[in-house]
Design a protein around this motif. Sequence first.
Motif, mmCIF file in Angstrom:
data_model
loop_
_atom_site.group_PDB
_atom_site.id
_atom_site.type_symbol
_atom_site.label_atom_id
_atom_site.label_comp_id
_atom_site.label_asym_id
_atom_site.label_seq_id
_atom_site.Cartn_x
_atom_site.Cartn_y
_atom_site.Cartn_z
ATOM 1 N N TYR A 280 0.807 -1.222 0.000
ATOM 2 C CA TYR A 280 0.000 0.000 0.000
ATOM 3 C C TYR A 280 0.840 1.272 0.000
ATOM 4 O O TYR A 280 0.296 2.367 0.044
ATOM 5 N N ALA B 125 -0.509 5.273 -0.140
ATOM 6 C CA ALA B 125 -0.395 5.998 1.122
ATOM 7 C C ALA B 125 0.402 7.294 0.944
ATOM 8 O O ALA B 125 0.089 8.305 1.572
ATOM 9 N N LYS C 137 -10.290 -3.050 4.448
ATOM 10 C CA LYS C 137 -9.863 -2.406 5.690
ATOM 11 C C LYS C 137 -8.471 -1.794 5.528
ATOM 12 O O LYS C 137 -8.242 -0.636 5.870
ATOM 13 N N ASN C 138 -7.535 -2.575 4.991
ATOM 14 C CA ASN C 138 -6.165 -2.085 4.807
ATOM 15 C C ASN C 138 -6.086 -1.001 3.743
ATOM 16 O O ASN C 138 -5.287 -0.074 3.868
ATOM 17 N N LYS D 296 -7.246 2.184 5.359
ATOM 18 C CA LYS D 296 -6.195 2.669 6.258
ATOM 19 C C LYS D 296 -5.067 3.333 5.466
ATOM 20 O O LYS D 296 -4.580 4.393 5.840
ATOM 21 N N GLY E 23 -5.821 6.754 4.462
ATOM 22 C CA GLY E 23 -5.955 7.710 5.560
ATOM 23 C C GLY E 23 -7.375 7.888 6.061
ATOM 24 O O GLY E 23 -7.699 8.924 6.641
ATOM 25 N N ASP F 226 -10.838 5.982 8.175
ATOM 26 C CA ASP F 226 -11.125 4.988 9.213
ATOM 27 C C ASP F 226 -12.232 4.018 8.819
ATOM 28 O O ASP F 226 -12.794 3.343 9.679
ATOM 29 N N ARG G 3 -13.705 1.108 5.623
ATOM 30 C CA ARG G 3 -13.228 0.217 4.560
ATOM 31 C C ARG G 3 -13.386 0.887 3.199
ATOM 32 O O ARG G 3 -14.281 1.693 3.005
#
Length: 89
Positions: free
Chosen positions: A9, A13, A69-70, A73, A76, A78, A80
């Motif tokens: 990711y 990110a 979910k990841n 995340k 950035g 909270d 999915r």
Amino acid sequence: MGVLFDMPYEKIAKARQKTVGAKQTMKAVEKGRVKFLYIAKDADRHVTEPIIKICESKNIPFAQVDSMKNLGKACGIDVRCAIAAIIEE
């Protein structure tokens, strides 16, 4: 079926400009702004298939990642996330 592979990711990110979610990402794809697409393996196919088909027709590279979910995340948020993309700056 295009370029599907597991990918970390890190790039999404660190991306300065990205889309998060199917609707926002679809708009960016239609405008030709998407550089790279991320699709969560556990996302509903009826959400991901239309975007995958358009990306394949436009030769936009994409990768499948392990979970919504990841992916959320990494973007950035909270919650999915089924689909996200790095867009032009």
